[in-house]
Design a protein around this motif. Structure first.
Motif, short mmCIF file in Angstrom:
data_model
loop_
_atom_site.label_atom_id
_atom_site.label_comp_id
_atom_site.label_asym_id
_atom_site.label_seq_id
_atom_site.Cartn_x
_atom_site.Cartn_y
_atom_site.Cartn_z
N ILE A 150 37.51 23.11 13.17
CA ILE A 150 38.09 21.76 13.24
C ILE A 150 37.34 20.80 12.33
O ILE A 150 37.94 20.07 11.56
CB ILE A 150 38.10 21.25 14.69
N ASP A 151 36.02 20.82 12.44
CA ASP A 151 35.25 19.91 11.60
C ASP A 151 34.75 20.63 10.36
O ASP A 151 34.96 21.83 10.17
CB ASP A 151 34.08 19.30 12.38
N LEU A 152 34.07 19.89 9.51
CA LEU A 152 33.66 20.41 8.20
C LEU A 152 32.68 21.56 8.33
O LEU A 152 32.82 22.59 7.66
CB LEU A 152 33.05 19.26 7.39
N ASP A 153 31.69 21.42 9.18
CA ASP A 153 30.68 22.46 9.31
C ASP A 153 31.27 23.76 9.84
O ASP A 153 30.87 24.85 9.42
CB ASP A 153 29.56 21.98 10.24
N GLU A 154 32.22 23.67 10.78
CA GLU A 154 32.83 24.88 11.32
C GLU A 154 33.61 25.63 10.26
O GLU A 154 33.59 26.87 10.22
CB GLU A 154 33.74 24.51 12.50
N ILE A 155 34.30 24.92 9.40
CA ILE A 155 35.10 25.59 8.37
C ILE A 155 34.19 26.25 7.35
O ILE A 155 34.41 27.40 6.94
CB ILE A 155 36.05 24.58 7.71
N ARG A 204 39.72 23.87 -4.46
CA ARG A 204 40.63 22.78 -4.80
C ARG A 204 41.43 22.41 -3.56
O ARG A 204 42.10 23.25 -2.97
CB ARG A 204 41.57 23.16 -5.93
N GLY A 205 41.36 21.13 -3.18
CA GLY A 205 42.14 20.63 -2.06
C GLY A 205 43.54 20.26 -2.47
O GLY A 205 44.08 20.78 -3.45
N ARG A 206 44.13 19.35 -1.73
CA ARG A 206 45.51 18.97 -2.04
C ARG A 206 45.62 18.21 -3.35
O ARG A 206 46.61 18.32 -4.07
CB ARG A 206 46.07 18.10 -0.91
N ARG A 207 44.60 17.42 -3.67
CA ARG A 207 44.69 16.54 -4.83
C ARG A 207 43.74 16.92 -5.96
O ARG A 207 44.08 16.80 -7.12
CB ARG A 207 44.40 15.10 -4.41
N ARG A 208 42.55 17.37 -5.60
CA ARG A 208 41.52 17.55 -6.62
C ARG A 208 40.53 18.60 -6.17
O ARG A 208 40.54 19.04 -5.01
CB ARG A 208 40.81 16.22 -6.86
N VAL A 209 39.66 18.99 -7.10
CA VAL A 209 38.61 19.95 -6.80
C VAL A 209 37.56 19.27 -5.94
O VAL A 209 37.09 18.17 -6.24
CB VAL A 209 37.98 20.49 -8.10
N LEU A 244 41.70 23.72 1.65
CA LEU A 244 42.69 22.98 2.44
C LEU A 244 42.16 22.66 3.83
O LEU A 244 42.41 21.58 4.37
CB LEU A 244 43.98 23.79 2.53
N GLY A 245 41.41 23.61 4.41
CA GLY A 245 40.81 23.34 5.71
C GLY A 245 39.79 22.21 5.65
O GLY A 245 39.70 21.38 6.55
N ILE A 246 39.00 22.18 4.57
CA ILE A 246 38.02 21.11 4.41
C ILE A 246 38.72 19.77 4.24
O ILE A 246 38.30 18.75 4.80
CB ILE A 246 37.10 21.42 3.21
N ASP A 247 39.82 19.76 3.48
CA ASP A 247 40.60 18.53 3.33
C ASP A 247 41.07 18.00 4.68
O ASP A 247 40.93 16.81 4.99
CB ASP A 247 41.81 18.80 2.43
N LYS A 248 41.59 18.89 5.51
CA LYS A 248 42.08 18.48 6.82
C LYS A 248 40.92 18.05 7.72
O LYS A 248 41.05 17.11 8.50
CB LYS A 248 42.87 19.61 7.47
#
Length: 711
Positions: A165-170, A297-302, A334-338
């Protein structure tokens, strides 16, 4: 197909390649060999070939070896296979006595394509050795030699990454899913700071080493782990640069712009890696397609990059592994973006809820307060529950608990508006039933579906009485000093927002030492119990807690709140919980002096004499001069405009409080008097000499008060 586990736990038998933890290839008693020579398994350590249906079972302790150019002969109790004798090609060993699983996918007969740079003559034998488990270093994971293996691994790894869910978990999910099944080590770099949503980042592109993971240097030899061939640093972050500023137009910027993963041997990656890990870093990237640099790369940028590494003794990455790295990088980015978006929303929700609720409660005279607030769950941080304590004129205090229906930002916003309205109405010193009536009108103005429950109580420490009005809220519980707990009988009323409903108030005794508990329905109601069962359990819990301190001593207020929350079980957190506890200390009659003064010219002089006698009786003669001066100024202003008797009251608590009440609603204002003015300096003196002072409008006039510190 067996794979290396992703954690450093002991391997479990029968693990599937789809499991990201994988299974472990155990090589018993591998012969030690120099690190500079290619590692080969001795014949005794090779895996036996799988017996065909109908063949004789193998004897224990015997193995079958594949023959290359010479004819193969099988001894007693063994079965020999070759590329020409068994359709479907050689496979990993399975006990011959076990029935073959018809659903188990069979390997493709062709060998794995040779690595670039390998000799053409060794391609067939290299594929044969890989399928038989030969030519691999002891303790190394078997290669993913089929497309099905890669698909199962990618599916399991992406599921593990998606669980975060959070950044560290991903980021941790990415590391644990790939090491050591896909790589022996991984370095994950993320942009600093990470952009949120559609925000356009400003400033240079800076990557920070967020996490590293690797196979430990020492492994459990009893369960198939072998010592590492060469010593490596325990923490890769110690030998790599933590921050990396990507130069515009540089090699690293070009690789990140390309989006696709590349081998570290590629010219662009070879020039980009020193910029990423540091020019002066002692860390060296393995050669021979044993490192993959994958942009994130996320939805918009690296937003970062991941570097997958394999040891020199392990089989190099193949061309299809670039597709695996691309899938891992895409799902992780994508997970990091979310996760960043979720973190921002959670922060906003926390800030909204924090500002909607009081940070600290006041310390009114004659009552002690404690409070608790628990959201329904970590993923639902905002709700409509609120509590408040509002000081009122005459040393009284208003206790409020409410619950707006729903668990959303809208509920929290409506709660904030109702709480502000309640504070405004309390400042007018309206009766509790009138406050609920005006709250009901306000809720209807906010919308037709804006409903809430609320309980409003006013405690008077001088008279030791409490007045309560209820609007569809659970009834309060009163814990007496002797340990008896009772549910107060308060007319329930209709919820706020229904409209056209009259609210009723009741006045009850509030003895000194008693504790009043106000709460929301989340404390007593859940899927496992109805509200009245929960209220009875709460009453029993309070009574049992009071027995621990004896009949003459009430339980500590903070500890009492904690004990109440301990009654919640695992399935009892379906709703927000707001809890407000009030311990009634009251003010003794001997500490109160009360007089009525007629609105006449002699009233200020009489007020000074009465105050002087009261201070002498209390032993506060040191305050006589200050009190006489301030009372004279305040009473003079009151009798000048009042048409009814003026009330003067002195209260002795931890401070000395003086209150003057009249029937004029206009509040006095502090102003700066000119040198030629004959008046206008009374409140100036009060402001200079008093510890605190104030004026509050009442329904029948106003009260002006001030406090002085006791010597």
């Amino acid at each position: 197909m067996t794979e290396h586990p992703t954690s450093h736990e002991r391997p479990q038998p029968g693990a599937s390649p789809a499991d990201p933890r994988g299974a472990l290839l155990r090589t018993p008693e591998a012969l030690p060999m120099p690190a500079t020579e290619p590692l080969q398994l001795p014949p005794s350590a090779a895996l036996p070939a799988q017996a065909r249906t109908g063949d004789a079972p193998s004897e224990p302790g015997t193995t079958a070896c594949a023959m290359s150019s010479q004819g193969a002969s099988s001894g007693p109790g063994t079965s020999a296979t070759s590329d020409t004798s068994a359709p479907g090609g050689p496979e990993h060993s399975q006990p011959a006595a076990t029935e073959p699983d018809p659903h188990r996918p069979r390997p493709a007969p062709e060998s794995i394509p040779a690595q670039p740079g390998a000799e053409q003559s060794s391609g067939a034998s290299d594929g044969q050795e890989r399928r038989l488990g030969q030519g691999l270093p002891p303790g190394s994971p078997m290669p993913m030699r089929r497309d099905g293996d890669r698909l199962r691994f990618v599916g399991a790894a992406t599921r593990r990454i998606a669980r975060g869910i959070d950044l560290d978990e991903i980021v941790m999910g990415l590391c644990r899913a790939t090491v050591p099944t896909f790589s022996d080590a991984i370095l994950v770099y993320l942009r600093e700071p990470l952009p949120v949503g559609d925000e356009r980042p400003v400033g240079p592109l800076v990557l920070r080493l967020r996490r590293t993971d690797r196979i430990p240097a020492e492994r459990d030899t009893e369960n198939g782990f072998m010592p590492a061939v060469q010593q490596e640093p325990a923490d890769l972050s110690a030998v790599t640069a933590e921050l990396c500023e990507v130069r515009p137009g540089g090699a690293l910027a070009e690789v990140l712009r390309g989006v696709r993963p590349v081998f570290a041997d590629a010219p662009a990656a070879r020039a980009a890696l020193p910029e990423l890990i540091g020019e002066d870093s002692p860390f060296t990237v393995p050669t021979g397609q044993r490192a993959i640099l994958a942009p994130l790369r996320g939805r918009r940028r690296v937003i970062g990059a991941a570097l997958f590494l394999r040891r020199p003794e392990r089989m190099a990455f193949e061309q299809d592994d670039l597709l695996v790295a691309a899938q891992l990088a895409t799902h992780s980015a994508l997970g990091i973006d979310k996760a960043v978006l979720y973190g921002r929303e959670a922060y906003i929700a926390d800030e909204l809820q924090r500002t909607m609720l009081p940070e600290t409660l006041p310390r009114p005279t004659g009552v002690r307060l404690a409070h608790r607030y628990l959201p329904a769950a970590e993923t639902a941080r905002v709700g409509g529950d609120w509590y408040d304590a509002i000081p009122l004129p005459g040393s009284r205090v208003a206790l409020v608990v409410g619950d707006v229906m729903g668990h959303s930002m809208t509920s929290a916003a409506i709660m904030g508006q109702l709480r502000t309205t309640a504070q405004t109405l309390a400042g007018l010193d309206l009766p509790p039933q009138e406050v609920l009536h005006h709250l009901d009108e306000q809720a209807q103005r906010l919308g037709t579906d804006r409903m809430a429950t609320c309980l409003y109580a006013v405690y008077d420490p001088v008279s030791h009485r409490i007045t309560i009005a209820n609007a569809g809220h659970p009834p309060p519980v009163l814990l007496h000093l002797g340990g008896r707990a009772e549910v107060l009988r308060v007319p329930p009323g209709a919820p706020i927002g229904v409209g056209g409903v009259d609210f009723e108030a009741v006045e009850l005794d509030a003895p000194a030492g008693a504790t009043l508990l106000l709460y929301t329905d989340g404390l007593v109601e859940s899927r496992l119990r109805d509200v009245w069962t929960g209220i009875e359990q709460l009453r029993e819990k309070l009574a049992a807690t009071a027995q621990l301190t004896g009949p003459d001593h009430p339980p500590p207020l903070e500890a009492l709140c904690d004990e109440v929350l301990d009654m919640l079980g695992p399935g009892d957190r379906d709703d927000d919980i707001a809890l407000l506890a009030a311990r009634f200390d009251g003010i003794a009659p001997s500490d109160v002096a009360y007089w009525f003064l007629e609105p006449e010219e002699m009233a200020p002089g009489r007020a000074r004499r009465l105050a002087r006698h009261a201070l002498s009786r209390w032993g506060l003669e040191d305050l006589t001069d200050s009190v006489e001066l301030l009372i004279s100024e305040v009473v003079t202003n009151a009798v000048r405009y009042a048409s009814r008797p003026v009330t003067l009251r002195l209260l002795r608590t931890d401070v000395l409080r003086c209150e003057v009440t009249d029937d004029v609603p206009q509040l006095p204002r502090l102003r700066q008097a000119r040198a030629t003015d004959e008046g206008g300096r009374g409140l100036y003196l009060v402001n200079k000499l008093a510890r605190r002072w104030g004026a509050t409008r009442l329904s029948t006039g106003k009260v002006v008060w001030f406090e002085l510190n006791r010597a």
